[in-house]
Every structure is written in structure tokens, then in C-alpha cells.
Design a protein around this motif. Structure first.
Motif, PDB file in Angstrom:
ATOM      1  N   ASP A  42       6.787  10.302 -11.239  1.00  0.00           N
ATOM      2  CA  ASP A  42       5.443  10.857 -11.126  1.00  0.00           C
ATOM      3  C   ASP A  42       4.950  10.582  -9.707  1.00  0.00           C
ATOM      4  O   ASP A  42       4.797   9.427  -9.317  1.00  0.00           O
ATOM      5  CB  ASP A  42       4.513  10.204 -12.144  1.00  0.00           C
ATOM      6  N   THR A  86       1.150   4.120  -2.631  1.00  0.00           N
ATOM      7  CA  THR A  86       1.293   5.531  -2.285  1.00  0.00           C
ATOM      8  C   THR A  86       2.702   5.763  -1.771  1.00  0.00           C
ATOM      9  O   THR A  86       3.160   5.048  -0.881  1.00  0.00           O
ATOM     10  CB  THR A  86       0.267   5.924  -1.197  1.00  0.00           C
ATOM     11  N   SER A 145      -0.020   1.200  -7.829  1.00  0.00           N
ATOM     12  CA  SER A 145      -1.077   1.677  -6.925  1.00  0.00           C
ATOM     13  C   SER A 145      -0.537   2.077  -5.551  1.00  0.00           C
ATOM     14  O   SER A 145      -1.276   2.643  -4.739  1.00  0.00           O
ATOM     15  CB  SER A 145      -2.172   0.619  -6.760  1.00  0.00           C
ATOM     16  N   SER A 198       1.975  11.467  -8.423  1.00  0.00           N
ATOM     17  CA  SER A 198       0.550  11.789  -8.349  1.00  0.00           C
ATOM     18  C   SER A 198      -0.118  11.030  -7.205  1.00  0.00           C
ATOM     19  O   SER A 198      -1.165  11.440  -6.715  1.00  0.00           O
ATOM     20  CB  SER A 198      -0.141  11.482  -9.681  1.00  0.00           C
ATOM     21  N   ASN A 199       0.490   9.926  -6.795  1.00  0.00           N
ATOM     22  CA  ASN A 199      -0.042   9.140  -5.692  1.00  0.00           C
ATOM     23  C   ASN A 199       0.921   9.256  -4.508  1.00  0.00           C
ATOM     24  O   ASN A 199       1.653   8.336  -4.190  1.00  0.00           O
ATOM     25  CB  ASN A 199      -0.218   7.674  -6.115  1.00  0.00           C
ATOM     26  N   ASP A 246       0.828  -1.210   0.000  1.00  0.00           N
ATOM     27  CA  ASP A 246       0.000   0.000   0.000  1.00  0.00           C
ATOM     28  C   ASP A 246       0.857   1.253   0.000  1.00  0.00           C
ATOM     29  O   ASP A 246       0.455   2.278  -0.564  1.00  0.00           O
ATOM     30  CB  ASP A 246      -0.904   0.006   1.243  1.00  0.00           C
ATOM     31  N   TYR A 247       2.018   1.183   0.656  1.00  0.00           N
ATOM     32  CA  TYR A 247       2.863   2.356   0.835  1.00  0.00           C
ATOM     33  C   TYR A 247       4.329   2.041   0.554  1.00  0.00           C
ATOM     34  O   TYR A 247       4.796   0.952   0.864  1.00  0.00           O
ATOM     35  CB  TYR A 247       2.793   2.879   2.277  1.00  0.00           C
TER      36      TYR A 247
END
Length: 146
Positions: free
Chosen positions: A122, A104, A102, A124-125, A78-79
Motif C-alpha cells: 500500500d 513516507t 508513518s 498511500s503514503n 520519516d522516509y
């Protein structure tokens, strides 16, 4: 001929060292002698949410990603928490994000500014944290300290 050694070290229940050793590097930051090579530390915390702590030098990204994949057992992180932005620790961030788009990326404001100077990434997340912030993974809680 390269031999890929998958090495995962259990730190505690659900926390694993997935870092890699680099026995070919003889100078730390191109300046300090390291006759036994370098160790690039990275950890994965398996919980309700999965966090990966840092990446490794790009020259060792394949072994790193293999270690990570083995530790994840088919799950997706997730991270990605980036606490080291120097290229010898963060140059596999792009490869990580290509494999796990996906996820972050977690860091402070300077983290993202500095990574942008080194790499074309990038964000963005992204999740920007500051002094004293926390991030709950379930049983584990990360606290951010400058």
C-alpha cells in the motif's frame, strides 16, 4: 542455529550502513557466481528528518530491522527511499512499513509501478520524485538523479 549479528558501520557523521551480509547465497540474481556471498546495502541518515535508503532481501530482514532499530535509538524514520526495486533489495519494504507505518516511501513513478509487480504493498503514503528533485532532511539534502 542462527546467530544474529548487529552490525552498524559509520559512514560519516549521522550516516550509517545498516545493511547485512548473506554468506549463504552463492549466485547473484540466480546467475552469477558469488563465492563470498552477497552484501545488501542500506543506509540511514539521522537528521531533523530521518531517511532510510533501501531495504534488503527478505531472508535477511530480521538482521536488517535489528540494525535499523539500533541505529534509530528509539526514533522513527520519516522516509524510506527506494532506489533498488529488485526483490533481492526491496523484499523487506513491506516489513519496514509494518514496523514504521508513518514513514513516507520515496521513489520515482517507475519505482512504484515496478514494486507493485513484485509485492502487495500500500503506497498511500508515497512521495513521487523526478529528475532533479531534492528532499531536505535538515543539514542533508538528497538529490534525485535517474
Amino acid at each position: 542455529m542462527w546467530v544474529l549479528t548487529i552490525r552498524i558501520l559509520t559512514i560519516s557523521e549521522n550516516i550509517y550502513n545498516i545493511g547485512v551480509n548473506d554468506y549463504k547465497t552463492d549466485l547473484f540474481e540466480g546467475q552469477y557466481s558469488v563465492p563470498n556471498g552477497m552484501a545488501y546495502n542500506s543506509y540511514v541518515i539521522l537528521d531533523d528528518k530521518i531517511a532510510v535508503m533501501d531495504t534488503v532481501d527478505r531472508r535477511k530482514k530480521d538482521a536488517y530491522l535489528e540494525n535499523l532499530e539500533k541505529a534509530l535509538c528509539g526514533k522513527c524514520p520519516d522516509y524510506l527511499v527506494v532506489s533498488h526495486v529488485e526483490p533481492d533489495h526491496a523484499s523487506s519494504v513491506k516489513a519496514f512499513l509494518e514496523k514504521y507505518p508513518s514513514a513516507t516511501v520515496v521513489g520515482n513513478a517507475k519505482t512504484f509501478q515496478m514494486l507493485a509487480l513484485y509485492f502487495d504493498l500500500d503506497f498511500s503514503n508515497a512521495l513521487t520524485v523526478k529528475e532533479g528533485d531534492t528532499l531536505s532532511l535538515g543539514k542533508h539534502e538528497l538529490s534525485f538523479v535517474m
